[in-house]
Design a protein around this motif. Structure first.
Motif, short mmCIF file in Angstrom:
data_model
loop_
_atom_site.label_atom_id
_atom_site.label_comp_id
_atom_site.label_asym_id
_atom_site.label_seq_id
_atom_site.Cartn_x
_atom_site.Cartn_y
_atom_site.Cartn_z
N ALA A 51 44.93 -4.93 -157.43
CA ALA A 51 44.67 -5.49 -158.61
C ALA A 51 45.18 -4.90 -159.15
O ALA A 51 45.55 -4.84 -160.51
CB ALA A 51 42.69 -5.52 -159.21
N ASN A 52 45.56 -3.25 -159.30
CA ASN A 52 46.41 -2.57 -159.79
C ASN A 52 48.22 -2.30 -159.20
O ASN A 52 48.54 -1.79 -159.69
CB ASN A 52 46.17 -1.31 -160.08
CG ASN A 52 45.11 -1.41 -161.42
OD1 ASN A 52 44.88 -1.42 -162.28
ND2 ASN A 52 43.12 -0.70 -160.57
N GLY A 53 48.77 -2.99 -158.34
CA GLY A 53 49.75 -3.35 -157.47
C GLY A 53 50.22 -2.88 -157.29
O GLY A 53 51.31 -1.83 -156.41
N ILE A 54 49.40 -1.59 -156.27
CA ILE A 54 49.90 -0.75 -155.29
C ILE A 54 49.48 -1.05 -153.72
O ILE A 54 48.54 -1.89 -153.56
CB ILE A 54 48.76 0.22 -155.55
CG1 ILE A 54 48.28 1.03 -156.80
CG2 ILE A 54 49.25 0.92 -154.06
CD1 ILE A 54 47.39 2.37 -156.69
N THR A 55 51.17 -1.66 -153.82
CA THR A 55 51.00 -2.24 -152.01
C THR A 55 51.49 -0.74 -151.23
O THR A 55 51.30 -1.61 -149.82
CB THR A 55 52.66 -3.07 -152.31
OG1 THR A 55 53.15 -1.86 -152.92
CG2 THR A 55 51.66 -3.94 -152.42
N THR A 56 51.67 0.04 -151.32
CA THR A 56 51.13 1.18 -150.58
C THR A 56 50.51 1.97 -151.14
O THR A 56 50.86 3.04 -152.25
CB THR A 56 52.65 1.84 -149.86
OG1 THR A 56 53.25 1.05 -149.67
CG2 THR A 56 52.57 3.39 -149.26
N THR A 88 49.62 -9.64 -156.81
CA THR A 88 50.71 -8.18 -155.51
C THR A 88 50.05 -8.93 -154.42
O THR A 88 49.60 -9.90 -153.83
CB THR A 88 49.50 -6.80 -155.76
OG1 THR A 88 49.20 -7.15 -156.48
CG2 THR A 88 50.27 -6.10 -154.71
N PHE A 89 51.77 -8.47 -153.31
CA PHE A 89 52.03 -8.97 -152.14
C PHE A 89 52.39 -7.97 -151.49
O PHE A 89 53.09 -6.75 -152.08
CB PHE A 89 52.97 -9.99 -152.33
CG PHE A 89 52.64 -11.06 -152.44
CD1 PHE A 89 52.67 -13.03 -151.88
CD2 PHE A 89 52.51 -11.48 -154.74
CE1 PHE A 89 52.18 -14.06 -152.48
CE2 PHE A 89 52.39 -12.80 -154.69
CZ PHE A 89 52.13 -14.16 -154.11
N ALA A 90 52.08 -7.94 -150.17
CA ALA A 90 52.08 -6.80 -149.45
C ALA A 90 52.74 -7.18 -148.02
O ALA A 90 51.75 -7.51 -147.54
CB ALA A 90 51.18 -5.86 -149.73
N ALA A 91 53.84 -6.38 -147.82
CA ALA A 91 54.64 -6.98 -146.51
C ALA A 91 54.38 -8.70 -147.09
O ALA A 91 54.49 -9.33 -146.20
CB ALA A 91 54.67 -6.47 -145.32
N GLY A 92 53.91 -9.45 -147.98
CA GLY A 92 54.13 -10.90 -147.92
C GLY A 92 53.21 -11.21 -148.03
O GLY A 92 53.35 -12.78 -148.27
N ARG A 93 52.28 -10.78 -147.28
CA ARG A 93 51.04 -11.30 -148.05
C ARG A 93 50.16 -10.88 -149.14
O ARG A 93 50.59 -10.40 -149.90
CB ARG A 93 50.37 -10.32 -146.73
CG ARG A 93 50.52 -10.06 -145.24
CD ARG A 93 50.33 -10.14 -144.46
NE ARG A 93 48.36 -10.38 -143.93
CZ ARG A 93 47.57 -10.03 -144.11
NH1 ARG A 93 47.85 -8.66 -142.86
NH2 ARG A 93 46.32 -10.32 -143.26
#
Length: 380
Positions: free
Chosen positions: A84-89, A361-366
């Motif tokens: 929810a805060n845009g953190i993907t790693t 937010t998307f992490a590795a496209g998910r």
């Protein structure tokens, strides 16, 4: 896993904003359109945030005064906040400290085991960081094997012993409260601190050997709260090349001059200075001495700090966002993320252009997070 062409948005690249479409397929940014378009007019598309030090997850694993019996549930809740805060790693920082309790070895073992077992099932890339108190000499022999078993690839060294007060024969501050949290009597807690202080001359040689072994195992290492150039040089000689939250400009300048990475807390930027009167992150950024910003104890802060910096004119948006995306990725040696270049992971945060709030937010496209009006664009 969606394959999408994002059109109409402002897309942030290292050279600045562009209105060109951004495409991603099979979890990677694509140089060519992939076929299904989503109109994101009114939004900005930026690289996902790489948070290289955060302990805000503690409230999910240990609400009130006790730890959750099922840490996996707490980690899932923590991931929701990260996304929810845009953190993907996200690098989750857990202590092993003489302070005991939620910073003790037993709890750390549960946390690191929980991250190891739960992280593969999360969308966000969640990684552990060990914050190790340097005067716990009795753990040195077993620590490398523990680190290997936990799957920890990043260790930061701390020394929070109140050496001055112990040396002066004074009672350390907050002794009773710390002892109760650790499940010890104040007397036994103080005796343990005094014993570790008494063995302080053994620590440098023990650290030399430990750091050499961890370096051979490929473990990334950082020091915490450096105060002098000499201290930083001593850490560097051990292969500890990350300076996390240096407390003085002298230490930060020494780290930067030697090619070490300087990491500061994003809350320091948001607050306009350190909460305890230490070095200002804004000053370091203005001098070009800060390589990355971390969430520290507050997950909304990396996004907010970058936007504050851009609005202030101290750096442009690309430079400000690099402090929470490509900069941290480089510090961690993660060459597959941090920018929206073709071939990189599709780690993406979508911001409402008017408010700067995270819309998706998307992490590795998910999809790891999506809310409000932007969801209608993707589901229409």
């Amino acid at each position: 896993m969606p394959n999408l062409d994002l059109i109409g948005a402002e897309v942030l690249h290292p050279e600045g904003l562009s209105n060109a479409p951004l495409s991603f397929a099979e979890g990677m940014v694509s140089a060519e359109p992939v076929g299904r378009t989503v109109d994101l007019t009114g939004f900005q598309v930026l690289p996902g945030i790489v948070d290289l030090h955060g302990d805000g997850f503690e409230r999910h694993l240990a609400p009130r005064r006790g730890a959750m019996k099922q840490l996996a549930e707490g980690l899932v809740a923590a991931e929701a906040e990260l996304a929810a805060n845009g953190i993907t790693t996200a690098v989750l920082a857990q202590f092993v400290s003489w302070e005991g309790g939620l910073r003790g070895l037993d709890f750390a073992d549960q946390v690191f085991s929980g991250i190891r077992d739960t992280a593969p099932n999360l969308v966000t890339d969640v990684r552990p960081q060990l914050r190790f108190e340097t005067h716990m000499l009795d753990l040195y022999a077993s620590l490398p094997q523990r680190i290997a078993d936990w799957g920890v690839g990043y260790v930061v060294f701390n020394d929070h012993l109140p050496h001055d007060r112990i040396a002066a024969g004074k009672t350390p501050k907050r002794l009773v409260g710390q002892a109760l949290k650790a499940g010890r009597s104040p007397e036994s807690h103080l005796a343990q601190m005094q014993e570790m202080h008494g063995r302080r001359n053994e620590v440098p040689a023990a650290l030399d050997a430990l750091c050499a072994e961890l370096s051979q195992c490929g473990v990334r290492m950082g020091s915490h709260d450096d105060q002098t150039a000499e201290t930083r040089a001593a850490w560097r000689a051990r292969g500890v090349t990350l300076a996390e939250f240096p407390e003085t400009q002298e230490a930060a300048e020494a780290a930067h001059a030697a090619g070490d990475a300087v990491i500061m807390g994003a809350p320091n930027v948001v607050r306009g200075g350190s909460h305890n009167g230490n070095l200002s992150a804004l000053d370091l950024i203005s001098m070009g001495l800060c390589h990355a910003l971390a969430s520290d104890y507050h997950y909304p802060s990396p996004r907010r700090a970058a936007l504050i910096l851009a609005r202030s004119g101290l750096v442009d948006l690309a430079g400000a966002w690099a402090l929470v995306s490509s900069g941290p990725a480089q510090v961690l040696g993660l060459t597959d993320r941090g920018t929206l270049a073709p071939g990189k992971r599709a780690d993406i945060v979508v911001l409402d252009q008017a408010t700067g709030r995270v819309a998706a937010t998307f992490a590795a496209g998910r999809v790891s997070y999506m809310s409000g009006a932007v969801a209608e664009r993707f589901t229409a």
